[in-house]
Write an enzyme that holds these catalytic residues in place. Structure first.
Site, short mmCIF file in Angstrom:
data_model
loop_
_atom_site.label_atom_id
_atom_site.label_comp_id
_atom_site.label_asym_id
_atom_site.label_seq_id
_atom_site.Cartn_x
_atom_site.Cartn_y
_atom_site.Cartn_z
N GLN A 142 13.13 33.73 11.00
CA GLN A 142 14.29 32.94 11.41
C GLN A 142 15.56 33.72 11.11
OE1 GLN A 142 14.91 29.42 8.98
NE2 GLN A 142 15.31 28.18 10.77
N GLY A 143 16.29 34.12 12.16
CA GLY A 143 17.50 34.91 11.98
C GLY A 143 18.74 34.05 11.91
N TYR A 144 19.05 33.58 10.71
CA TYR A 144 20.22 32.71 10.51
C TYR A 144 21.30 33.44 9.70
CZ TYR A 144 18.28 28.22 12.25
OH TYR A 144 17.79 27.21 13.03
N SER A 145 20.99 33.66 8.41
CA SER A 145 22.02 34.21 7.51
C SER A 145 22.42 35.62 7.91
CB SER A 145 21.49 34.23 6.08
OG SER A 145 21.34 32.93 5.60
N SER A 177 13.06 35.96 5.88
CA SER A 177 11.71 36.00 5.29
C SER A 177 10.69 36.52 6.29
CB SER A 177 11.28 34.62 4.82
OG SER A 177 12.13 34.20 3.80
N GLU A 260 13.12 21.19 9.62
CA GLU A 260 12.93 21.98 8.42
C GLU A 260 13.04 21.10 7.17
OE1 GLU A 260 15.88 25.05 7.80
OE2 GLU A 260 14.31 26.32 6.96
N GLU A 393 24.24 22.41 -2.94
CA GLU A 393 25.64 21.97 -2.78
C GLU A 393 25.87 21.49 -1.34
OE1 GLU A 393 24.67 24.73 -4.46
OE2 GLU A 393 25.13 23.80 -6.39
#
Lengths: 408, 346
Positions: A142-145, A177, A260, A393
């Site tokens: 998963q290419g998010y950050s 990951s 998710e 948070e």
């Protein structure tokens, strides 16, 4: 519309019989026995529990399960799934965790990509990508950050520029990951102006073998390197690998985040109870002065608190599953589940470390440590769980703003 | 916002909620003079009239014979709207004792559905003669007292039902919770009332509706706290912004909401669970959620929170009172832990 879109290949006869069982107890016993013999077969003479945290064994077992037929338990039949109801899916998860089977590697694929594809993919995409999830032949990441994009996901800057037949992608993803073993990446890219934030994001299903992709594993605090930096240097992605419309990626990403935080975490909640049982066994075997760690009132008190949380979180998870079955999108409740589970999971392994006493000095995976250093490994790994998939948070902001309606 | 949700599957929730909203005692209780006895009398006759006191009771005993789901729904509303009256002993524990005594062919003088049976819990220290003194709720209303004693080895519960004429009231101490006046009392003579004792799994089964009712009432309290706190921090402005937009406030409320969601799911699931011990877990989880939310509510209100004329203290005090009813969360947690550890093959 009711034609068979994806046909599943031959599955293990025993598995087919278990799936078809009409009686709940027959189903449960079938799953239990089948998992036990499968683990024995795969691990040979060694105890599978000692290999359960190793990635190669996790992947090997996951693929074995999928090919035998234990995948797509809840998908509709016309996509090759078993269309099992939620109670049956929960039984499978319970038995999977009871026997301490290794966790899957392709969690992004089965837990996030599959439901998102089923909801938002074109029929052509479902036909192309779902078979690789049925047999676990396609591992997803998963290419998010990105280096400058963490909690503020809408600020992402990996750019996809239009070209003949598709896009050229340039930029960098990080903390991805299993990118080093993944075949495809569920990737968020910027297709709008630099300042377009959530209005200018598109989802691309990027082939990880495309020229221009470089994957560099990053070593984690556990010592393993399960996540990576992914560099995109003018990577071509065809239009057919775009999920949904251009610049409509944000709502798909939010739906995926819903899956998710909802269904993706349910297996982990189901697992919590057997993990606690393991910690109790450890405490019963660990001497403490003239007694055992389990006799320490402080340790018993914390076991009690975690036990209460296991029961309560399970009730919450079941509630969540019922809502999902009624097609309600998980809202703030998904964030509640994620927040409470990740924090309880951390407390569980903090307790484990306390029980270990001086053996807590030994490192994760160390063979001479109790449970081969699995407690140390989990103690370190669970620190990630309040950070990944939305930090605690951010979860609290979502709960307060969407659950309670507090001002932003 | 109604955090307890709409009627859903419960047939009682909606009519009960409406009746309770009409009868809300907040203004009277936060006024200059405490009037709890009058409010309780009013609430109690309403509860009897509407049949709330007989929901768990078998039809042959003049009850309605509804299930634990309805008990949970009604108890949630009772907590949310600060119902005053001897609900727990009259409507929840006494029917269970009646059933238990029947199954053992033991005498239990069932006073009937109209009786106001007040819970009486033992004080930790006996008086100078060694006798146990009890704190009985709603002495103005009580026709009977249900005296509770805890046994430790084996763990269980021991109860006696005494007519109000068979107890001696020693004093009328100030009660922490303004919605629940108390009296200090002792049995008027030795040997009064049939003692019903039960241990282990039987005790867990007998007390299951009690724990569920307390858990649900606490969840109702917690829902009311959250609704009121959210309204307050959304309106109250400091530094030119609603205080609810500050993360320090927001995250505290998010935690309270997460714990509330967990407690609510837990109690509702425990009502339908096969395992009577799940009700104990539900109570432990609810007790922590409500007590913490109650303390936080006062913090959110600032100076208003520590003033009698605002309602924050009413909820905190009710949560504290409910949490003091034995067997308390600590005991339940210990019992559950011992049982869990004993079940694991180490």
């Amino acid at each position: 519309m009711n034609r068979q879109v994806v046909t599943r290949g031959h599955i293990d006869d025993e598995v087919a019989a278990i799936i078809a069982a009409t009686d709940d107890d027959v189903f449960r016993r079938g799953v239990r026995d089948w998992l036990a013999s499968a683990l024995q077969r795969l691990a040979g003479s060694t105890d599978w529990r000692t290999r359960a945290i190793r990635r190669d064994f996790r992947l090997e077992f996951e693929t074995y399960l999928c090919r035998a037929g234990f995948s797509a338990l809840g998908w509709p039949r016309r996509y090759g799934g078993h269309a099992l109801d939620l109670a049956r899916q929960a039984v499978f998860l319970e038995e999977h965790s009871r026997i301490e089977a290794p966790l899957p590697v392709n969690m992004i694929g089965h837990g996030i990509v599959a439901p998102t594809l089923l909801a938002h993919g074109s029929e052509e995409q479902k036909e192309r990508f779902l078979p690789g999830l049925l047999d676990n032949g396609t591992i997803w990441c998963q290419g998010y950050s990105e280096p400058s994009t963490g909690s503020d996901l809408a600020s992402l800057s990996t750019r996809a520029t239009r070209c003949e037949g598709g896009y050229r992608v340039n930029g960098q993803k990080i903390w991805t990951s299993f990118a080093d073993v993944a075949h495809r990446c569920f990737c968020l890219v910027r297709t709008g102006d630099a300042g377009s934030r959530h209005r200018g994001i598109t989802v691309l299903l990027v082939d990880m073998k495309s020229p221009g992709i470089t994957v560099t594993p990053i070593r984690q605090i556990t010592g393993d390197a399960d996540y990576c930096a992914v560099f995109f240097d003018d990577v071509f992605v065809p239009d057919t690998d775009r999920l949904g419309e251009e610049n409509a990626g944000w709502s798909i990403a939010m739906a995926a985040a819903g899956f998710e935080r909802g269904t993706y975490f349910i297996p982990r909640i189901v697992r919590l109870r057997s993990e606690l049982e393991q910690i109790v066994r450890l405490a019963a075997r660990t001497p403490r002065g003239d007694a055992r760690a389990i006799d320490d009132p402080r340790i018993r008190l914390e076991i009690g608190e975690l036990l209460n949380d296991c029961t309560a979180l399970r009730a919450l998870a079941d509630d969540m599953l019922r809502r999902t079955a009624r097609n309600e999108t998980p809202g703030a409740e998904g964030s509640v589940v994620k927040l409470l589970w990740s924090e309880a999971h951390q407390r569980l392994y903090q307790l484990g470390m306390e029980i270990l006493g001086t053996d807590a000095i030994l490192g994760p995976g160390e063979e001479c440590a109790p449970r081969h250093g699995a407690v140390q490994f989990q103690f370190l790994w669970t620190r990630a769980e309040t950070i990944l998939a939305g930090t605690s948070e951010i979860m609290r902001n979502i709960i307060a703003e969407r659950g309670l309606g507090l001002p932003r | 916002m109604t955090l307890l949700g709409d009627a859903g599957e419960s047939i009682l929730r909606e009519p009960c909620r409406r009746a309770l909203i009409d009868a809300e005692p907040h203004a009277e209780l936060t006024g200059a003079k405490s009037t709890a006895d009058a409010i309780a009398a009013r609430h109690w006759s309403m509860a009897c009239e509407l049949g709330w006191t007989s929901i768990l009771l078998d039809e042959r005993d003049g009850g309605i014979g509804l299930g634990l789901d309805e008990l949970v729904a009604l108890s949630e509303e009772i907590g949310a709207h600060l119902f005053c009256g001897p609900w727990l002993a009259s409507a929840v524990l006494a029917p269970g004792l009646l059933a238990l005594s029947r199954s053992r062919a033991q005498d239990f003088e069932w006073p009937g559905t109209g009786a106001a049976i007040s819970l009486a819990v033992p004080r930790p220290l006996p008086d100078s003669t060694g006798a146990t003194r009890y704190l009985g709720e709603h002495p103005d209303l009580a026709s009977h007292y249900l005296l509770i004693d805890e046994t430790s080895e084996p763990w269980g519960v021991s109860c006696r039902l005494l007519a109000a004429t068979d107890v001696r009231l020693l004093s009328r101490p100030t009660a922490l919770d303004p919605t629940c006046p108390v009296a200090e009392l002792v049995p008027a003579a030795d040997g009064l009332g049939e003692r019903i004792e039960t241990f282990g799994d039987d005790a867990a089964r007998l007390l299951r509706p009690v724990h569920l009712a307390i858990a649900a009432e606490l969840n109702g309290v917690c829902a009311a706290i959250l609704e009121r706190a959210v309204a307050w921090v959304g309106e109250r402005k400091q530094f030119g912004r609603p205080v609810g937009s500050f993360q320090g406030v927001k995250h505290r409320l998010a935690d309270a909401y997460a714990n509330f969601t967990k407690a609510l799911a837990c109690a509702r699931a425990a009502a339908g669970s096969d395992d009577p011990y799940d009700a104990q877990v539900a109570r432990v989880i609810a007790s922590e959620a409500a007590a913490r939310a109650g303390r936080d509510y006062i913090q959110h209100l600032g100076g208003a929170g520590i003033s009698w004329e605002y309602d924050a203290h009413l909820y905190l005090k009710r949560a504290v009172r409910l949490n003091a009813i034995p067997p308390v969360a600590g005991t339940l947690s210990r019992v559950n832990t011992d049982r869990f550890i004993a079940c694991i093959d180490v």
